[in-house]
Design a protein around this motif. Structure first.
Motif, mmCIF file in Angstrom:
data_model
loop_
_atom_site.group_PDB
_atom_site.id
_atom_site.type_symbol
_atom_site.label_atom_id
_atom_site.label_comp_id
_atom_site.label_asym_id
_atom_site.label_seq_id
_atom_site.Cartn_x
_atom_site.Cartn_y
_atom_site.Cartn_z
ATOM 1 N N UNK A 34 10.511 7.689 -8.055
ATOM 2 C CA UNK A 34 11.058 7.402 -6.733
ATOM 3 C C UNK A 34 10.242 6.391 -5.939
ATOM 4 N N UNK A 35 8.946 6.304 -6.171
ATOM 5 C CA UNK A 35 8.091 5.313 -5.516
ATOM 6 C C UNK A 35 7.630 4.374 -6.611
ATOM 7 N N UNK A 36 8.202 3.177 -6.653
ATOM 8 C CA UNK A 36 8.213 2.341 -7.853
ATOM 9 C C UNK A 36 7.791 0.902 -7.593
ATOM 10 N N UNK A 37 7.573 0.224 -8.696
ATOM 11 C CA UNK A 37 7.565 -1.236 -8.659
ATOM 12 C C UNK A 37 8.139 -1.760 -9.965
ATOM 13 N N UNK A 38 8.746 -2.938 -9.880
ATOM 14 C CA UNK A 38 9.171 -3.645 -11.078
ATOM 15 C C UNK A 38 8.521 -5.019 -11.075
ATOM 16 N N UNK A 39 9.030 -5.941 -11.830
ATOM 17 C CA UNK A 39 8.382 -7.250 -11.938
ATOM 18 C C UNK A 39 8.470 -8.077 -10.655
ATOM 19 N N UNK A 45 0.870 -1.168 0.000
ATOM 20 C CA UNK A 45 0.000 0.000 0.000
ATOM 21 C C UNK A 45 0.910 1.223 0.000
ATOM 22 N N UNK A 46 0.766 2.081 -1.006
ATOM 23 C CA UNK A 46 1.577 3.293 -1.133
ATOM 24 C C UNK A 46 0.647 4.495 -1.106
ATOM 25 N N UNK A 47 0.883 5.410 -0.154
ATOM 26 C CA UNK A 47 -0.055 6.520 0.039
ATOM 27 C C UNK A 47 0.668 7.782 0.516
ATOM 28 N N UNK A 48 1.525 8.376 -0.338
ATOM 29 C CA UNK A 48 2.160 9.640 0.050
ATOM 30 C C UNK A 48 1.125 10.755 0.190
ATOM 31 N N UNK A 49 1.332 11.607 1.197
ATOM 32 C CA UNK A 49 0.484 12.778 1.409
ATOM 33 C C UNK A 49 1.324 14.017 1.103
#
Length: 877
Positions: A314-319, A276-280
């Motif tokens: 900067x806030x990422x995902x790869x395989x 879960x990614x949730x930058x404010x």
């Protein structure tokens, strides 16, 4: 490629540095502890891969999918960055151009002194902090990878600027002379400002400007360079600098926040990891997040978002893995008290030896309304640690002026050098497993001022405070703790975010080691779990209460200390994934208690709030007890009715949320005196708690009095008891003018769900911003004048009503690794572009309002199936 650097609560009244007694200087004690100064770090390298175009031509294929998300494919890293620079300029050229003006110390040149002379103060401060000159000095030392990315992104930006007619630019920068091609060092200078958001930037509004021997206001005033201009009357810049530097109460608070969960295989539907990614973050200015997907075959394959101007998301995902960031409680700078040589304000004594305070004179240009800007200059001063500092201004007179008590003050910045910024995130992006991800930090990689929360396809969940925390010896840390216990003044200073060290002894110097003064990997707080880790801006200590993290440097944050309401609610949902809690909202992970990607994005959007769950039942009971009896002259009956039926959520159609908000906005100020259950470190989620029963249900009830005060604010603004939240809370961008202009609204109000993270205790944290310029910029925006203790309710002036939201949930998504790769769903809540004429200006804002998430594409077949436009861009290297 080396990652190693080459050089150097919510609802509680927070302590401030403004009341600090001058006597603090008397307790800068000599060391009496045995120390530990060891450090370590590896210098591992990785295969460089395809960095530059073999034929000298940048070439990038750019496809946009749903909502304008660019997917960039190139055969080398520089060309991928080239495409990224081009599309960012397409969508946000004005913000990028102004960021470079700022980094080059040229705001006063183009825009004049600015309100309270802030442009002059900023320009000189950034010169003293070596923003541009430091970038020019460190550029040759960059890794080949970083050079490829910086050069490529710069070339892509320049291509867009050079081929676009100035009259076709957005209104904010149309036909403006400051929109022009830039150098790679200009972009690197912008990175230095990004790196110092939570350190040096805090001192750029006056504390560095005022740091002169004796702190004589007349000596601080800039002077014209040419005698012919000696009659030019500059405003009183020194007075402005003192006012601005003294306005900050706390140097831990950055105004930024986030939630992040790393969910391990034990708690996911597929038995793999989930995130879960949730930058404010702000919805305006340079800290907007921009989504991009980038592919360099057999080298890089990522989807994520980064701050504007960063060549890599900067806030990422790869395989194989994914991560998000949250602002850390660590400290990114330390102050030093220097003991001056008697009678000499420019020499200090350290370890019994004389050390010089050096000086350098800088020049800037100021637009004073004439045909040409006027050049003015000022001399600034430096210790071995960095720029000198007016601690007197920082503490509003608490610490003495330079020389008054035989002392002077300076600071060292952990993020002064950002040469490794892109290397760190490239290493994270190219990692294939947990060990490779951790290697980035073993090799001294740093994420500047944020934690990292991670999940992977193997089912691992990992947390690390990966920020740039100074590495002090055990002896120095012991002295800090001793002083905190001995002196309330020193402890107040520390709690206000200022770590004051003794510059008369090398004991308090940073331990250099392999990481050039930063804390090495083995001493960073970190945790690997197969169930979950989380962070919502409380300290590392409460990452998972099943395994409290203890024994770390106090420069990383507090242990066994209260956690904020978002952290409390997040942990509650993770500990009870199949329980809807209060009220009857959907269970976070559904009936099976196992998270999927869509359930994780829905956790953000479920709009639960800690304080509603903690206090609403009690408030309802007291409302029933008071009946029609007035409280402070207010009949609460029409307001208690909606609270009795409110669902406890901050959804658009929630009735009663606005009433509870103004109640809790007042009641939170009484937590220290009214709550009867003290904080218990063994039970941090559910303590403190327990409203006092004193006067319960009467006109003397503290809760009902807080409600009455809040109701008066709503009545004054004509807001009805039965108003739905979406009728009074909204997003509405404004601007459309260059600096100095009068902003206008750029869209109709867009109803906005969510609550204030500190005031409401909402997990989906959003908030009001009262600055009249876009964040970190000087672009005008329409800002509300707000009523105290209401989470930012407008007082109705300036054409602003209700709650005008301008920060909070931004780039956010839920992701789960499956047998078929990562599956992710989310949005950039305010959209990709800041150009009002773009089709991607508010499209995602409408989707956020409607809770309409989209899929985030990484698979090539899915990208190709959803292309809405494509282009190829090229340029000569």
């Amino acid at each position: 490629m080396k990652y190693k650097y080459k050089t150097a609560q919510d609802g509680r009244q927070r302590p401030t540095v403004r009341l600090l007694a001058a006597a603090i200087g008397t307790i800068m004690l000599a060391g009496c502890f045995d120390g530990d100064s060891d450090s370590s770090g590896d210098n591992n390298t990785v295969d460089k891969g395809p960095l530059l175009p073999s034929n000298g031509q940048y070439q990038a294929d750019i496809r946009r999918t749903t909502n304008g998300v660019p997917h960039i494919r190139a055969n080398d890293l520089a060309s991928a960055a080239f495409g990224h620079g081009y599309v960012q300029a397409q969508d946000n050229v004005c913000l990028l151009a102004e960021a470079v003006v700022k980094a080059r110390s040229e705001r006063a040149k183009y825009f004049g002194p600015g309100p309270d002379n802030i442009n002059i103060i900023n320009d000189f401060s950034f010169k003293a902090q070596k923003i541009l000159s430091g970038a020019e000095a460190e550029y040759p030392t960059l890794s080949d990878e970083s050079k490829a990315m910086v050069e490529g992104f710069t070339a892509g930006y320049n291509k867009y600027v050079s081929e676009t007619d100035p009259s076709d630019l957005p209104a904010e920068c149309r036909d403006q002379p400051w929109v022009k091609e830039i150098a790679p060092t200009d972009l690197l200078a912008h990175y230095r400002i990004v790196g110092q958001y939570a350190s040096g930037a805090l001192f750029s509004t006056g504390a560095v400007f005022l740091a002169i021997p004796g702190e004589d206001p007349a000596a601080a005033q800039p002077t014209p360079v040419m005698a012919a201009k000696s009659d030019m009357a500059l405003p009183d810049v020194s007075a402005s600098a003192r006012t601005l530097a003294s306005s900050r109460d706390n140097y831990q608070e950055t105004g930024l926040a986030s939630n992040a969960w790393g969910v391990g295989g034990d708690l996911t539907e597929q038995g793999r990891g989930a995130l879960l990614a949730n930058p404010h973050f702000p919805y305006t200015g340079h800290r907007r997040l921009y989504q991009v997907q980038m592919t360099v075959p057999d080298y890089l394959h990522i989807n994520g978002a980064g701050l504007l101007g960063t060549a890599l998301p900067l806030i990422n995902f790869n395989d194989r893995l994914a991560w998000s960031h949250t602002v850390s409680t660590s400290r990114r700078f330390t102050m030093y008290e220097l003991t001056l040589k008697p009678g000499d304000n420019l020499t200090y004594i350290k370890d019994g030896e004389e050390k010089p305070i050096t000086s350098e004179t800088f020049q800037i240009e100021v637009n004073t309304g004439g045909p040409n800007p006027v050049t003015v200059e000022r001399t600034f001063y430096f210790s071995e640690y960095g720029p000198m500092l007016s601690a007197n201004a920082v503490t509003s007179g608490g610490l003495p002026k330079w020389g008054e008590a035989g002392t002077a003050y300076t600071y060292r910045d952990a993020n002064e050098n950002t040469s490794g910024l892109l290397d760190t995130w490239l290493g994270m992006s190219r990692a294939n497993n947990l060990n490779e991800f951790q290697d980035v930090f073993r090799n001294c990689g740093t994420t500047l001022w944020v934690n990292s929360t991670y999940a992977d396809a193997d089912g691992n969940a990992f947390y690390i405070d990966s920020s740039s925390a100074p590495h002090l010896s055990e002896e120095a840390l012991g002295v800090i703790e001793f002083k905190r216990g001995l002196s309330p003044e020193y402890n107040q200073l520390f709690d206000g975010g200022l770590t004051l060290l003794d510059g008369s002894t090398s004991r308090d110097d940073w331990v250099e080691g392999e990481c050039a003064g930063l804390t090495p990997y083995e001493k960073k707080p970190k945790l690997v779990r197969s169930d979950w880790v989380q962070n919502s801006n409380s300290s590392y200590w409460s990452t998972n209460p099943a395994a409290f993290l203890t024994g770390y440097s106090p420069l990383y944050g507090a242990e066994e200390a209260e956690i904020n309401p978002r952290t409390r609610l997040g942990i509650k949902m993770l500990q009870n994934p199949a329980d809807p809690g209060f009220p009857d909202a959907p269970a976070p992970a559904g009936q099976d208690g196992k998270f999927s990607a869509q359930e994780l994005i829905s956790v953000i959007w479920n709009n639960r709030a800690w304080y509603a769950e903690a206090f609403l039942p009690e408030l309802r009971e007291r409302c029933t007890m008071i009946g029609a009896t007035p409280v402070n002259g207010v009949d609460l009956t029409p307001w208690c009715g909606p609270l009795q039926t409110w669902d406890g959520l901050y959804d658009l159609d929630s009735v009663g949320a606005h009433i509870f908000r103004v109640f809790i906005g007042n009641y939170r100020n009484q937590f220290d005196t009214d709550l009867t259950v003290a904080f218990d470190p063994a039970n941090p989620v559910y303590t403190p708690a327990g409203p006092s029963a004193a006067g319960k249900g009467t006109a003397n009830d503290a809760m009902l009095q807080a409600l009455a005060t809040g109701v008066q604010a709503l009545e004054a603004q004509g807001i009805a008891p039965d108003a739905q939240l979406g009728e009074v809370q909204y997003y509405r961008p404004s601007g459309d003018v260059p600096p100095g202009g009068t902003p206008v609204f750029q869209s109709q109000p867009i109803p906005w769900h969510g609550g204030d993270g500190s005031v409401d205790g909402a997990f989906n944290a959003i908030g009001v911003v009262t600055d009249n310029v876009a964040e970190d910029t000087i672009f005008p925006r329409i800002a509300p004048s707000t009523i105290a203790n209401t989470a930012g309710l407008s007082d109705g002036s300036g054409g602003v009503d209700g709650w005008l939201i301008a920060r909070g949930t931004s780039w956010h998504f839920g992701l789960e690794f499956t047998d078929n790769g990562p599956q992710a769903y989310g949005l950039v809540s305010y959209a990709q572009s800041t150009d009002r004429m773009s089709e991607f200006f508010t499209d995602q804002a409408e989707r956020y309002s409607n809770k309409d998430f989209r899929k985030l594409y990484l698979d090539e077949s899915e990208i190709e199936a959803n292309v809405i436009s494509r282009m190829e861009v090229s340029g000569t290297r």
